[in-house]
Design an enzyme around this catalytic site. Structure first.
Site, mmCIF file in Angstrom:
data_model
loop_
_atom_site.group_PDB
_atom_site.id
_atom_site.type_symbol
_atom_site.label_atom_id
_atom_site.label_comp_id
_atom_site.label_asym_id
_atom_site.label_seq_id
_atom_site.Cartn_x
_atom_site.Cartn_y
_atom_site.Cartn_z
ATOM 1 N N THR A 1 -2.036 2.516 -8.006
ATOM 2 C CA THR A 1 -3.302 3.019 -8.903
ATOM 3 C C THR A 1 -2.679 3.807 -10.067
ATOM 4 O OG1 THR A 1 -4.573 2.930 -6.998
ATOM 5 C CG2 THR A 1 -5.215 4.718 -8.481
ATOM 6 N N GLU B 1 -0.973 -5.077 3.633
ATOM 7 C CA GLU B 1 -1.061 -4.115 4.494
ATOM 8 C C GLU B 1 -0.829 -4.922 5.919
ATOM 9 O OE1 GLU B 1 -5.026 -2.283 4.701
ATOM 10 O OE2 GLU B 1 -4.718 -1.381 2.770
ATOM 11 N N GLY C 1 -2.714 -3.261 -1.917
ATOM 12 C CA GLY C 1 -1.577 -3.869 -1.768
ATOM 13 C C GLY C 1 -1.434 -4.648 -0.270
ATOM 14 N N SER D 1 -5.277 5.645 -1.151
ATOM 15 C CA SER D 1 -5.443 4.226 -1.005
ATOM 16 C C SER D 1 -6.624 3.490 -1.734
ATOM 17 C CB SER D 1 -5.154 3.674 0.258
ATOM 18 O OG SER D 1 -5.032 2.347 0.403
ATOM 19 N N SER D 2 -6.442 2.640 -2.636
ATOM 20 C CA SER D 2 -7.551 2.133 -3.086
ATOM 21 C C SER D 2 -8.259 0.972 -2.137
ATOM 22 C CB SER D 2 -7.226 1.086 -4.332
ATOM 23 O OG SER D 2 -6.819 2.171 -5.360
ATOM 24 N N SER E 1 0.777 -1.019 -0.080
ATOM 25 C CA SER E 1 0.062 -0.124 0.059
ATOM 26 C C SER E 1 0.912 1.068 0.104
ATOM 27 C CB SER E 1 -0.877 -0.115 1.181
ATOM 28 O OG SER E 1 -1.742 1.171 1.320
ATOM 29 N N GLY E 2 0.662 2.220 -0.783
ATOM 30 C CA GLY E 2 1.349 3.387 -1.056
ATOM 31 C C GLY E 2 2.477 3.154 -2.054
#
Length: 1062
Positions: A231, A502, A500, A276-277, A226-227
């Site tokens: 995206t 986490e 992603g 974040s998605s 994540s990050g």
């Protein structure tokens, strides 16, 4: 037939022997080549099991499933009556790939079998040991493959090219800032192949080319924490494919705009990422046979509904809520009775309402424009915004106790009234649905009132259901507009952008599902990068190539194993009335402590060792989130509402209740079961495509540009399998070519060639001729496997031979056929040129050449070759004259354009002179204005002098009067100071503009300067008038005060003067 002694030979010797026998007519032409025996360490046929290799003779009938798709030859089986036993491979129902195996994979052939196998279970033995057989296709070419399965009277054989392997892995590092490497100029460079640097565009270009050339669907797998920038990377890939498929017009532009809607409804700020998605999406872009985009479809997975009602500190809910509160126009705000974000409980609970550098109001305007692009009507937009506002107002509904048993009911406040109005029902109906439920018994319906926690859970469940249904409705509207047209060929490129891995302070059910999905995606990566790679080596008889990699199959077994696995035990507790979060944790620890990837911890916490690291999960609210049920009273309430969207949501839910209990859409299914089913379908869909992997890397935890944490990056590369992939590429054979392809490309390099040689023999001879070390290549049954750098050496030799026509080393011993042909051609060309030159030199005048040619041909009987040569020369002269005339015409055109340009330059010089004159005039006007301003200043000073004297005469108001005079003087002084500054500024600008070295736009600059001077002059006059008025006003007031002081004395004097003397 093969003799038993053949099995003792090596694979290469056996294949070469069979090919030599075939060339010498000792082997029947209609039979396939002999298949070499397997190495002793693998799949050696046991003695006595069979007497001959199965003879698969085929009579293929091609059926095309659509233009561009792979053809599947379907052949009927005439089976021997003694062949009555068939063995099939065990199927593990928990693997998403087994469904693909049963249904068949792309590149599969159905084969007719006419031979007789000794032994009733030989087919089962072939399947179990993955033995290879020969199949003859419709074009007569024999291809080796493995028996995949049998069904009835048919056998399914997977050819050597049935499995697709991944292309190169792109590593994309998130810069945490805008980098100009994705603009239109970069897109053009990759389209025109002007650059081949590693880039998302290069991966998309490769996928597009393979789709067009091979007719195989492609997929772009974007992974990372994540990050890490997944995206944005997905948007860049869509951008490039849109450019390839049509140039960003029409449907291509709409595909690009989908991210604006989906990010507003599906993305939020978390502790790890500002955008974040919170859902997964698969974007399928479909193409026509000409390579143009004809449609698209978006599939979504597991929206994080709990984020609507529950937020961690420092995080935000979905972007659309804050954008609506900040950017809604006044008319919409009044209709929705909308307030600011900090006044809604769902949004204010995390103490985070804004994102640095993000303008929510501006984003909302863009969101509205995008809705218009997708042709969503104003009425539908208003209904959607009403649903969003209803969700916010639901969060503000409060409850109060009504008895001593802690039963509650909703309060009749502003929140309840607004929520009911926006949903389309009466306030008392919503109040009843949130405060109690009906239970059907034999005696009738019983009303059960809610406790405080039950009422809050019911309210939150309604809010989550409305938002999730609205999200699905929006995706459906997008898909309806992007629907695939009639030109659809079945070709598509899929782009996977999913949440992603986490690991946060408190990991709950959402992180549990997200990390499980990442485990399955990592297994897909391992399967295509490592497992299929290793399997290809083994099936093609290549020994000594094996790379150890971190296989996460044990972790997947921990999740998916039945009946004792995380998902199974979690679903099992849903049906236990006494189960709670604490008992769930204890149950998991009791049953799973023996598994390597499970770790028990204190209380309600348990740990899982994922591929990316260990994560501790808290079972608090696991059961509630996994059930995610909605009371029938709420569904009935929505179905009776006036709004179209609530009714649509309720009807969809009612239709799902009619689905079988095993269906993924059934409300009886748990959230984890639905998610697992959708994840398996996703993997099956991806398995039918050729994957291209993009690994996104997060360089630092602080999300700052220019910061690189080596430990963090190394961990991501290691956990994602990139390091193992590099190691396999270095120790393996990345370059592979079939024997036929290698012989066709490099066979002419042989010094001595034999036309009867087969492609395998030619390939081996080429490698031996150039003294290639045995460790640099491997010879398989169907392909040659080459180390890194070897193909470059062969390409250099090939180019050298093609350019020079001869060898520069040992090949100089004799001339090859290519050298002879080139020499013969050069001699013929030289002879013809000399003849043409001699004939043309004798005939000087151009117009007499034709007559002389005719006369000479009649008198001297010139051969036909010379006549044709002269005609060719004549044609060339005529072409040269025509070309010369065309060049002269182009020259005249250029001269005319030059004259026009000179005229324009002359005109611009005149305009420049006029501009200079105007500037001089403007300068004179400024000087006059300056003189006037000086006069005005002197006049003001004269006017303020008596005012000061008058104010000094007033003793009582001396201090205040002096302050007022000082204020007026300061006002005048500021005007004077401003005048001096503006005067100097205008003079400097005029000097800069009128300098000889100024550019061609000096006239335009003077016009702008003049407009600016007029604007300032107008404003200055207004302020000057105001200052004058203020000064005059205060002057009159001061004079009045002075008169009042001495007027009474004057009255007394007059009175005394008016008295008559006594």
């Amino acid at each position: 037939m093969l003799s038993p002694t053949t099995l003792a030979r090596s694979s290469l010797e056996e294949m070469l022997e069979s090919l030599r026998l075939r060339d010498n007519s000792d082997w029947p032409k209609d039979l396939p080549p002999a298949l070499p025996s397997r190495p002793p360490s693998r799949a050696r046929i046991r003695s006595g099991r069979w007497s001959a290799q199965p003879n698969f003779n085929t009579d293929s009938n091609s059926e095309s499933g659509g233009e561009g798709q792979r053809k599947e030859n379907e052949l009927r089986v005439k089976r021997n009556p003694f062949w009555n036993k068939k063995r099939r491979k065990d199927v593990n129902v928990d693997s998403p790939y087994n469904v693909v195996a049963v249904e068949g994979i792309e590149g599969e052939e159905r084969v007719e079998e006419t031979g007789v196998l000794e032994g009733s279970d030989n087919i089962g033995y072939f399947i179990e040991k993955k033995l290879r057989v020969w199949c003859r296709q419709s074009n007569g070419v024999w291809v080796s493959g493995t028996i995949h399965s049998t069904s009835g009277e048919e056998s399914f054989v997977s050819l050597a090219n049935g499995n697709s392997k991944a292309g190169p892995i792109l590593i994309a590092v998130n810069p945490f800032k805008d980098v100009q490497i994705n603009g239109k100029d970069i897109v053009t460079a990759y389209k025109q192949k002007a650059t081949d640097k590693p880039h998302v565009f290069a991966i998309a270009e490769n996928a597009y080319n393979e789709m067009m050339n091979d007719g195989v669907n492609q997929s772009l797998m974007i992974s990372g924490e994540s990050g890490a920038g997944k995206t944005e990377t997905a948007k860049f890939a869509v951008q490039y494919l849109a450019a390839l498929g049509g140039g960003n017009v029409g449907i291509e532009c709409q595909i690009l705009q989908t991210s604006c809607l989906l990010e507003a409804f599906g993305n939020s700020k978390t502790s790890m990422n500002d955008n974040s998605s919170r859902f997964g999406k698969l974007i399928e872009i479909h193409f026509t046979a000409a390579g143009k985009i004809c449609g698209s479809k978006i599939r979504t997975f597991l929206l994080e509904k709990s984020r609507v009602v529950q937020l961690a500190n420092g995080e935000r809910s979905y972007h659309i809520f804050y954008q609506l509160c900040a950017g809604a126009p006044q008319a919409l705000r009044e209709r929705l009775n909308l307030k600011m974000a900090n006044e809604y409980n769902y949004l204010a609970q995390s103490d985070c309402l804004v994102i640095n550098g993000v303008d929510d109001a501006q984003r909302f305007l863009k969101f509205m424009e995008t809705l218009d692009i997708f042709q969503i009507s104003k009425g539908e937009q208003d209904q959607a915004f009403a649903m969003l506002a209803a969700v916010l107002w639901l969060g503000n509904i409060s409850f109060h106790a009504i008895d001593y048993e802690n039963h509650v009911e909703a309060s009749n406040d502003e929140a309840l009234i607004n929520a009911a109005r926006l949903i389309g029902c009466e306030p008392h109906e919503l109040k009843e649905a949130l405060s109690a439920r009906r239970i059907q018994t034999e005696e009738g319906n019983i009303v059960e009132k809610f406790t405080m926690q039950q009422a809050i859970d019911t309210r939150d469940a309604l809010a989550k259901f409305i938002y999730a249904s609205l999200f699905d409705w929006l995706v459906e509207q997008i898909n309806n507009l992007l629907e695939v047209g009639k030109q659809h060929t079945g070709w598509s490129i899929s782009i996977l952008d999913i949440y992603g891995f986490e690991s946060i302070k408190k990991n709950s059910f959402e992180q549990f599902c997200i990390n499980y999905a990442n485990e399955r995606l990592q297994q897909h990566f391992n399967r295509h990068i490592f497992k299929l790679e290793q399997e290809e080596y083994e099936l093609d008889g290549i020994d000594g190539v094996k790379v150890d990699f971190a296989d996460n199959q044990e972790c997947l077994d921990l999740f998916e194993k039945k009946p004792i696995g995380l998902l199974s035990l979690l679903d099992e507790d849903l049906h236990s009335p006494d189960a709670n979060d604490a008992t769930l944790a204890n149950k998991l620890k009791q049953n799973l402590n023996g598994m390597a990837c499970f770790k028990g911890d204190k209380g309600r916490v348990f740990g899982v060792r994922h591929f990316a690291g260990e994560v501790l999960y808290d079972t608090n609210d696991f059961l509630k989130k996994n059930q995610d049920s909605l009371n029938p009273e709420l569904i009935e309430l929505l179905s009776s509402c006036n709004g179209q969207l609530p009714q649509l949501f309720a009807i969809k839910m009612l239709n799902q209740t009619l689905e079988p209990a095993t269906s993924l859409d059934s409300p009886n299914q748990s959230v984890s079961a639905k998610f697992k089913g959708k994840l398996f379908k996703l993997m099956q869909r991806l398995e039918k495509t050729k994957p291209h992997f993009i690994c996104c890397i997060k360089p630092n935890r602080k999300q700052l540009p220019g910061m690189y944490e080596e430990d963090l990056v190394s961990q991501q590369l290691r956990c994602s399998g990139v390091l193992e992939a590099v190691r396999m590429s270095r120790s393996g054979y990345p370059t592979r070519m079939t024997h036929q392809e290698f012989a066709d490309r490099y066979g002419f390099l042989l010094l001595e060639t034999n036309e009867s040689q087969d492609p395998l023999s030619i390939s081996v001879a080429v490698l031996k001729q150039f003294n290639m070390l045995p460790g640099m290549y491997q010879i398989g049954y169907t392909k040659l496997y080459l180390r890194i750098g070897l193909i470059g050496v062969l390409e250099d030799r090939r180019k050298q031979v093609l350019q020079t026509g001869k060898y520069t080393d040992e090949a100089n011993k004799g001339s090859t056929l290519l050298t002879a042909i080139i020499g013969l051609q050069s001699v013929i060309r030289g002879c013809l040129v000399r003849k043409h030159f001699s004939n043309s030199h004798k005939l000087i005048p151009l117009r007499s050449k034709q007559k002389l040619v005719r006369e000479n041909s009649e008198a001297n009987d010139i051969p036909n070759e010379q006549s044709s040569a002269m005609a060719e020369l004549q044609r060339r002269v005529v072409d040269a004259e025509a070309s010369l005339g065309q060049k002269q015409q182009e020259n005249a055109t250029l001269q005319e354009q030059l004259q026009q340009y000179e005229a324009k330059m002359k005109k611009m010089d005149e305009q420049l002179q006029q501009s200079e004159a105007k500037m001089k005039k403007t300068e004179e006007q400024l000087q006059q204005s300056e003189a006037k301003m000086k006069k005005t200043e002197e006049m003001l000073r004269k006017q303020t002098a008596p005012l000061q004297a008058s104010l000094a005469a007033a003793k009582k108001s001396e201090g205040s009067a002096m302050a007022e005079v000082g204020g007026r003087e300061n006002g005048v002084s500021s005007l004077v100071k401003e005048f001096e500054q503006q005067k100097q500024s205008f003079e400097d600008d005029i000097n800069k503009t009128t300098q000889p070295a100024s550019n061609m736009n000096s006239y335009e600059e003077l016009r702008k300067l003049k407009r600016r001077f007029r604007a300032w002059k107008k404003d200055y006059k207004v302020r000057l008038k105001e200052t004058k008025a203020i000064v005059r006003k205060h002057r009159h007031q001061d004079s009045d005060k002075t008169q009042k002081k001495w007027w009474p004395n004057r009255g007394k004097v007059l009175q005394n003067c008016g008295k008559s003397p006594s």
